[in-house]
Write an enzyme that holds these catalytic residues in place. Sequence first.
Site, PDB file in Angstrom:
ATOM      1  N   ASP A   1       0.861  -1.171   0.000  1.00 51.02           N
ATOM      2  CA  ASP A   1       0.000   0.000   0.000  1.00 51.02           C
ATOM      3  C   ASP A   1       0.903   1.229   0.000  1.00 51.02           C
ATOM      4  O   ASP A   1       1.288   1.716  -1.058  1.00 51.02           O
ATOM      5  CB  ASP A   1      -0.920  -0.062   1.224  1.00 51.02           C
ATOM      6  CG  ASP A   1      -1.932   1.064   1.261  1.00 51.02           C
ATOM      7  OD1 ASP A   1      -1.947   1.880   0.336  1.00 51.02           O
ATOM      8  OD2 ASP A   1      -2.716   1.143   2.225  1.00 51.02           O
TER       9      ASP A   1
ATOM     10  N   PHE B   1      -9.775  -0.820  -0.066  1.00 47.51           N
ATOM     11  CA  PHE B   1      -9.438  -1.805   0.957  1.00 47.51           C
ATOM     12  C   PHE B   1      -9.924  -3.168   0.477  1.00 47.51           C
ATOM     13  O   PHE B   1     -11.075  -3.322   0.077  1.00 47.51           O
ATOM     14  CB  PHE B   1     -10.094  -1.449   2.296  1.00 47.51           C
ATOM     15  CG  PHE B   1      -9.559  -2.269   3.436  1.00 47.51           C
ATOM     16  CD1 PHE B   1      -8.319  -1.983   3.984  1.00 47.51           C
ATOM     17  CD2 PHE B   1     -10.293  -3.340   3.932  1.00 47.51           C
ATOM     18  CE1 PHE B   1      -7.815  -2.758   5.029  1.00 47.51           C
ATOM     19  CE2 PHE B   1      -9.776  -4.117   4.981  1.00 47.51           C
ATOM     20  CZ  PHE B   1      -8.549  -3.813   5.526  1.00 47.51           C
TER      21      PHE B   1
HETATM   22  P1  IMP Z   1       2.004  -0.594   3.721  1.00 44.04           P
HETATM   23  O1  IMP Z   1       3.071  -0.483   4.750  1.00 44.04           O
HETATM   24  O2  IMP Z   1       1.132   0.625   3.690  1.00 44.04           O
HETATM   25  O3  IMP Z   1       2.544  -0.918   2.342  1.00 44.04           O
HETATM   26  O4  IMP Z   1       1.033  -1.743   4.189  1.00 44.04           O
HETATM   27  C1  IMP Z   1       1.299  -3.079   3.960  1.00 44.04           C
HETATM   28  C2  IMP Z   1       0.530  -3.982   4.876  1.00 44.04           C
HETATM   29  O5  IMP Z   1      -0.715  -3.392   5.283  1.00 44.04           O
HETATM   30  C3  IMP Z   1       0.158  -5.259   4.145  1.00 44.04           C
HETATM   31  O6  IMP Z   1       1.140  -6.250   4.327  1.00 44.04           O
HETATM   32  C4  IMP Z   1      -1.173  -5.620   4.755  1.00 44.04           C
HETATM   33  O7  IMP Z   1      -0.982  -6.430   5.911  1.00 44.04           O
HETATM   34  C5  IMP Z   1      -1.792  -4.302   5.163  1.00 44.04           C
HETATM   35  N1  IMP Z   1      -2.737  -3.791   4.127  1.00 44.04           N
HETATM   36  C6  IMP Z   1      -2.526  -2.793   3.245  1.00 44.04           C
HETATM   37  N2  IMP Z   1      -3.591  -2.589   2.458  1.00 44.04           N
HETATM   38  C7  IMP Z   1      -4.508  -3.508   2.835  1.00 44.04           C
HETATM   39  C8  IMP Z   1      -5.835  -3.839   2.368  1.00 44.04           C
HETATM   40  O8  IMP Z   1      -6.392  -3.247   1.419  1.00 44.04           O
HETATM   41  N3  IMP Z   1      -6.453  -4.862   3.014  1.00 44.04           N
HETATM   42  C9  IMP Z   1      -5.889  -5.552   4.049  1.00 44.04           C
HETATM   43  N4  IMP Z   1      -4.652  -5.293   4.505  1.00 44.04           N
HETATM   44  C10 IMP Z   1      -3.968  -4.279   3.909  1.00 44.04           C
END
Ligand code: IMP
Length: 188
Positions: free
Chosen positions: A108, A157
């Site tokens: 994300d 999400f």
């Molecule tokens: P980041 O650090 O923002 O890249 O988030 C990564 C982590 O957040 C992923 O490994 C997921 O565990 C969680 N995550 C991010 N987006 C989603 C989503 O749309 N649904 C569920 N979990 C998410």
Amino acid sequence: MKRQSQAAEKLTTLIDQEKIAQRVCELGEEITRDYSDKLPLKIIAPLRGSVVFLTDLIRCIDLPLSIDFLEVSSYGNQMQSTGNVKIVKDLRDDIADEHVIIVEDIIDTGLTLNTLMEMLKTRRPASLEISSLLVKPDKHDLAYPIRYSGFHIEDKFVIGYGLDYKGRLRNLPYIAAVENAEDLKEWD
Ligand code: IMP
Ligand code: MG
């Protein structure tokens, strides 16, 4: 008791089981080609969302490999990244001189992976690459290229195939998008 599949009918299917299976095996075949002379190969999955992807992916990699797990916490129970990434559980084994692929469920903001990459680089693997089943392309601040990505998705999400809402829905066998936060009420 109401079945999860019935309750999940309100959510929009984004990627069905067949598409996931096909793409995951394409990634496995690509890894097989790329790593045939880059061994030992180690696949690392950050717990817990990546576990479903990992178990399918490794069965499509036709090379000897080992797996290891670590756990970071970043989202807590929120639907948005807090940017506050903590290592909760470390790898069991050393990765020095191994060819390492980190297998993520979704990127994300990229904050989780940035922290992980920095940490793992200091342990001197022979190489270190990233694979992510899902990528939210417009938002990520990831400082590293994603070598193997499954699907680029919109900024919504998503749940299922390992991805959770408040710890649940990981066992939904396909990926669904949450259009309306109200639709998640049943899992609060
Ligand atoms: P980041 O650090 O923002 O890249 O988030 C990564 C982590 O957040 C992923 O490994 C997921 O565990 C969680 N995550 C991010 N987006 C989603 C989503 O749309 N649904 C569920 N979990 C998410
Ligand atoms: Mg998660």
